[in-house]
Design a protein around this motif. Sequence first.
Motif, PDB file in Angstrom:
ATOM      1  N   THR A   1       0.804  -1.225   0.000  1.00 36.39           N
ATOM      2  CA  THR A   1       0.000   0.000   0.000  1.00 36.39           C
ATOM      3  C   THR A   1       0.833   1.270   0.000  1.00 36.39           C
ATOM      4  O   THR A   1       0.275   2.364  -0.099  1.00 36.39           O
ATOM      5  CB  THR A   1      -0.922   0.032   1.242  1.00 36.39           C
ATOM      6  OG1 THR A   1      -0.117   0.051   2.428  1.00 36.39           O
ATOM      7  CG2 THR A   1      -1.829  -1.177   1.266  1.00 36.39           C
TER       8      THR A   1
ATOM      9  N   PRO B   1      -7.164  10.712  -0.586  1.00 37.19           N
ATOM     10  CA  PRO B   1      -7.986   9.494  -0.583  1.00 37.19           C
ATOM     11  C   PRO B   1      -7.424   8.385   0.296  1.00 37.19           C
ATOM     12  O   PRO B   1      -8.186   7.618   0.897  1.00 37.19           O
ATOM     13  CB  PRO B   1      -8.025   9.082  -2.056  1.00 37.19           C
ATOM     14  CG  PRO B   1      -6.906   9.801  -2.705  1.00 37.19           C
ATOM     15  CD  PRO B   1      -6.717  11.064  -1.947  1.00 37.19           C
ATOM     16  N   VAL B   2      -6.107   8.306   0.395  1.00 40.58           N
ATOM     17  CA  VAL B   2      -5.513   7.275   1.241  1.00 40.58           C
ATOM     18  C   VAL B   2      -5.779   7.593   2.716  1.00 40.58           C
ATOM     19  O   VAL B   2      -6.090   6.693   3.510  1.00 40.58           O
ATOM     20  CB  VAL B   2      -4.003   7.157   0.963  1.00 40.58           C
ATOM     21  CG1 VAL B   2      -3.330   6.256   1.991  1.00 40.58           C
ATOM     22  CG2 VAL B   2      -3.773   6.598  -0.435  1.00 40.58           C
TER      23      VAL B   2
ATOM     24  N   ILE C   1      -8.318   9.239   3.885  1.00 40.45           N
ATOM     25  CA  ILE C   1      -9.744   8.980   4.128  1.00 40.45           C
ATOM     26  C   ILE C   1      -9.973   7.490   4.365  1.00 40.45           C
ATOM     27  O   ILE C   1     -10.673   7.087   5.303  1.00 40.45           O
ATOM     28  CB  ILE C   1     -10.594   9.481   2.947  1.00 40.45           C
ATOM     29  CG1 ILE C   1     -10.577  11.016   2.906  1.00 40.45           C
ATOM     30  CG2 ILE C   1     -12.030   8.969   3.070  1.00 40.45           C
ATOM     31  CD1 ILE C   1     -11.267  11.598   1.688  1.00 40.45           C
ATOM     32  N   THR C   2      -9.366   6.652   3.528  1.00 42.46           N
ATOM     33  CA  THR C   2      -9.492   5.205   3.702  1.00 42.46           C
ATOM     34  C   THR C   2      -8.920   4.764   5.043  1.00 42.46           C
ATOM     35  O   THR C   2      -9.497   3.915   5.739  1.00 42.46           O
ATOM     36  CB  THR C   2      -8.777   4.467   2.559  1.00 42.46           C
ATOM     37  OG1 THR C   2      -9.275   4.932   1.304  1.00 42.46           O
ATOM     38  CG2 THR C   2      -8.984   2.964   2.660  1.00 42.46           C
ATOM     39  N   ALA C   3      -7.787   5.343   5.416  1.00 43.23           N
ATOM     40  CA  ALA C   3      -7.186   5.017   6.710  1.00 43.23           C
ATOM     41  C   ALA C   3      -8.117   5.397   7.854  1.00 43.23           C
ATOM     42  O   ALA C   3      -8.268   4.632   8.830  1.00 43.23           O
ATOM     43  CB  ALA C   3      -5.847   5.739   6.855  1.00 43.23           C
TER      44      ALA C   3
ATOM     45  N   VAL D   1     -11.352   5.558   7.819  1.00 40.92           N
ATOM     46  CA  VAL D   1     -12.457   4.587   7.852  1.00 40.92           C
ATOM     47  C   VAL D   1     -12.016   3.309   8.567  1.00 40.92           C
ATOM     48  O   VAL D   1     -12.742   2.749   9.401  1.00 40.92           O
ATOM     49  CB  VAL D   1     -12.944   4.279   6.425  1.00 40.92           C
ATOM     50  CG1 VAL D   1     -13.929   3.117   6.434  1.00 40.92           C
ATOM     51  CG2 VAL D   1     -13.598   5.513   5.805  1.00 40.92           C
ATOM     52  N   ALA D   2     -10.812   2.831   8.246  1.00 37.75           N
ATOM     53  CA  ALA D   2     -10.288   1.633   8.914  1.00 37.75           C
ATOM     54  C   ALA D   2     -10.132   1.863  10.408  1.00 37.75           C
ATOM     55  O   ALA D   2     -10.349   0.952  11.218  1.00 37.75           O
ATOM     56  CB  ALA D   2      -8.954   1.232   8.285  1.00 37.75           C
TER      57      ALA D   2
ATOM     58  N   PHE E   1      -5.194   0.343   9.330  1.00 33.94           N
ATOM     59  CA  PHE E   1      -5.206   1.791   9.524  1.00 33.94           C
ATOM     60  C   PHE E   1      -3.800   2.360   9.587  1.00 33.94           C
ATOM     61  O   PHE E   1      -3.475   3.336   8.904  1.00 33.94           O
ATOM     62  CB  PHE E   1      -5.983   2.107  10.807  1.00 33.94           C
ATOM     63  CG  PHE E   1      -5.688   3.464  11.379  1.00 33.94           C
ATOM     64  CD1 PHE E   1      -5.919   4.613  10.639  1.00 33.94           C
ATOM     65  CD2 PHE E   1      -5.193   3.589  12.665  1.00 33.94           C
ATOM     66  CE1 PHE E   1      -5.648   5.871  11.164  1.00 33.94           C
ATOM     67  CE2 PHE E   1      -4.929   4.830  13.207  1.00 33.94           C
ATOM     68  CZ  PHE E   1      -5.153   5.971  12.459  1.00 33.94           C
TER      69      PHE E   1
ATOM     70  N   LEU F   1      -1.897   2.389   6.202  1.00 37.84           N
ATOM     71  CA  LEU F   1      -2.337   3.435   5.283  1.00 37.84           C
ATOM     72  C   LEU F   1      -2.029   4.829   5.818  1.00 37.84           C
ATOM     73  O   LEU F   1      -1.810   5.773   5.052  1.00 37.84           O
ATOM     74  CB  LEU F   1      -3.845   3.307   5.036  1.00 37.84           C
ATOM     75  CG  LEU F   1      -4.311   2.066   4.281  1.00 37.84           C
ATOM     76  CD1 LEU F   1      -5.833   1.992   4.266  1.00 37.84           C
ATOM     77  CD2 LEU F   1      -3.770   2.060   2.853  1.00 37.84           C
ATOM     78  N   ASP F   2      -2.004   4.970   7.137  1.00 41.85           N
ATOM     79  CA  ASP F   2      -1.855   6.283   7.764  1.00 41.85           C
ATOM     80  C   ASP F   2      -0.398   6.719   7.902  1.00 41.85           C
ATOM     81  O   ASP F   2      -0.126   7.890   8.139  1.00 41.85           O
ATOM     82  CB  ASP F   2      -2.509   6.239   9.155  1.00 41.85           C
ATOM     83  CG  ASP F   2      -2.503   7.590   9.839  1.00 41.85           C
ATOM     84  OD1 ASP F   2      -3.236   8.488   9.387  1.00 41.85           O
ATOM     85  OD2 ASP F   2      -1.759   7.750  10.821  1.00 41.85           O
TER      86      ASP F   2
ATOM     87  N   LEU G   1     -12.405  11.451  10.691  1.00 44.75           N
ATOM     88  CA  LEU G   1     -12.738  11.090   9.310  1.00 44.75           C
ATOM     89  C   LEU G   1     -13.406  12.262   8.590  1.00 44.75           C
ATOM     90  O   LEU G   1     -13.042  12.602   7.451  1.00 44.75           O
ATOM     91  CB  LEU G   1     -13.653   9.870   9.318  1.00 44.75           C
ATOM     92  CG  LEU G   1     -14.317   9.484   7.992  1.00 44.75           C
ATOM     93  CD1 LEU G   1     -13.276   9.167   6.934  1.00 44.75           C
ATOM     94  CD2 LEU G   1     -15.264   8.304   8.197  1.00 44.75           C
TER      95      LEU G   1
END
Length: 449
Positions: free
Chosen positions: A85, A96-97, A99-101, A103-104, A131, A134-135, A208
């Motif tokens: 990733t 976007p990454v 945001i996905t993090a 959410v996780a 999380f 990605l973070d 988020l």
Amino acid sequence: MTEHPPFPEHPPFREEVAPRPSRRALSPTAARRVFLTLTATRWLPIGFVVGLFTLWQLERGLTLAQALTASAVMGIAVLALELPTSGFADALGRRPVLITAAVANVASMLALLVAHSFAAFVVASVLTGIFRALDSGPLEAWYVDTVHASNPGADVDQDLSRSTSMLGLAIAGGALLSGGLVAWHPVESHSALWLPIVVCLVLSVVHLIAVVVLMREPTTHLDSSGLARAAQSARDTPGVIGSGLRLLWHNPVLRGLVLLECFWSTAMIASEALTPVRMAELLGSEERAGVVMGPLAAGAWAVFAVGAWLCGKSSARWGVARAAILGRVVHSVLTIGMALAMGPVGLVVAHLLVYTAHGMQGPAYSALLHREASASNRSTVLSLASMSAFGFTALTMPLAGLLAQSVSTPAAMAAAGAFGLGGVWCLLPALRAERSRPARVAALRACGR
């Protein structure tokens, strides 16, 4: 003196297609505000549970070895996902990454709230690992690249110091409120530790929303070419591992910085995982320890912010590398001292000193790491460091749990602190390279990068 290549000479992990500048790109001042705000919303929820993770697991019936093993699964998840990733933020964009993090993160906190078994805590740990994978890096990379877009080669160590101070203050505030909630215990139908975890979940949702609303970045990343590059980055993981090893082989400074994470993260097991356990041993129960750990964590992250401020002062006076070495030595020695603390009061004092030293190293380390990265691979380099920390902790945390369970908690704390001293050796290449820093920055600016 070891010859250090011109900055930056090493090849990027992946060949990236640079995003087109956005007409609405933030100014450095506006970007700094967003950077500090999102740092606060990211870490405030953690403050509510930072001292309660292990206590919550023990209260739900896990043994100490099981609790630390379940927590270590997060490191395994990060190790497995970090490289596949790591190119997503470069290919799709930082926003976007993140945001996905986020959410996780919400999913992981929900799983932690409802967990009642070892397997359930493992699931929560896996989600946390997703999380963290990605973070790790996109927010810092976004800020550094935004600043460099208008001021090429600018050193951002002072802003990173401010963000680290913000991190500490956010966690401190959350932890202080968490301790108050545990002592108050307004929801008697649940454990006193339950409400802080609920609050953490709610604030994770707030973070988020903040990422979605505040972070501004070009939208052209989410086109078909960006998605194709992201998919290709996942398929290229074996090649990335090889190029990453070559990068570490040819760049002694980066190699040392990545290895430092192994020593640093192991030393942190004493304060992050074992201090609540030791406090419960001294006070007689997890809930009593939870009442103390809230204010203690608040104080710890407050003095962490002071340590970050001291790091900014020492790096400005003596150099970033020397400041990092000072922080590493002081942190390890004080961690060993924490194992020798007598009684709850002694443990509190020792814990506060350890976190001051922890803050003394963070900003200097981040600044050194950013020096070895370029815009095209910055997220990947940060992910490599994160992978090193979480992957190695996945090995040492279960060992610390077994040592604490079979010998004693202080013995495990002392072992972690002694191991952390090895990180000094990892910073020596950065110390040698720092002498050539002014000339390399001048060359970078001359090239217009």
